[in-house]
Design a protein around this motif. Structure first.
Motif: not given
Length: 217
Positions: A84-92, A125-133
């Motif tokens: 999920a973190a990798a996807n969030a960064l890719q879409w940022n 950091a903001r992109a991954v901070r709010d991810l579940m888990g």
């Protein structure tokens, strides 16, 4: 302002923030230092409680001892979080994802890599901070600007003078070699101190900011 009054102000600020369950957070204050204790459901809530507390006038620092007790619905494996973190960064659109790597251990996310700007590092950091888990984030991304650091001190001082949130007369800027900046002086609030640091980071060529500004009320 007494510690008791400051404690009440912090508690009121936490209650006012709808994303935080203030009833689960205990607040204590000693000489302007706020300590937060209790259990929260997400890292987002823990981070938010710290942010809200630092924004209260009179607060000098915050010790965030909140414990994260993930609700069952928020639990995720490290593999799921990493994906999920990798996807969030890719879409940022702000973060060049090819320059950032992600590692996850027990829900704790570590970001590494090199970027041109501090705002990109913060955005990662903001992109991954709010991810579940997610239980926490360590941002080990380095800032390595490709522009030269000419006139850094003058640019930062000019930015301070333009800002409505910073009293430029109370902050001194020293630009050292290799993109390092030192801030000294005293300001009226933690928010003003943070705004001065943010403005310094925005100057082209800055790779580190040593914020020595003190807070006086």
């Amino acid at each position: 302002m007494t510690d008791q009054v400051l404690k009440r102000h912090v508690e009121d600020a936490l209650t006012w923030e709808p994303s935080i369950d203030a009833a689960a957070i205990g607040v204590s204050v000693h000489e302007g230092i706020v300590t937060l204790r209790g259990d929260v459901h997400t890292y987002t809530e823990k981070f938010g409680a710290e942010r809200v507390s630092l924004g209260v006038y009179g607060v000098k620092a915050v010790a965030n001892d909140l414990n994260i007790q993930l609700a069952k619905a928020y639990e995720r494996s490290d593999t799921d979080i990493a994906r999920a973190a990798a996807n969030a960064l890719q879409w940022n659109t702000v973060v060049p994802s090819s320059h950032v790597t992600v590692a996850v251990s027990d829900g704790w996310v570590t970001l590494k890599g090199a970027l041109d700007w501090q705002y990109q590092k913060d955005a990662a950091a903001r992109a991954v901070r709010d991810l579940m888990g997610v239980r926490g984030v360590t941002n080990s991304i380095s800032v390595q600007p490709r522009v030269k650091t000419a006139d850094v001190q003058e640019k930062i001082e000019a930015a301070f003078k333009r800002s409505a949130e910073i009293d430029a007369r109370r902050v001194a800027v020293t630009a050292a070699q290799d993109g390092k900046v030192i801030l000294t002086g005293n300001v009226r609030s933690w928010a003003e101190r943070q705004e001065a640091e943010r403005a310094a980071w925005a100057a082209p060529g800055v790779i580190s900011v040593d914020n020595r500004i003190t807070i006086s009320y």
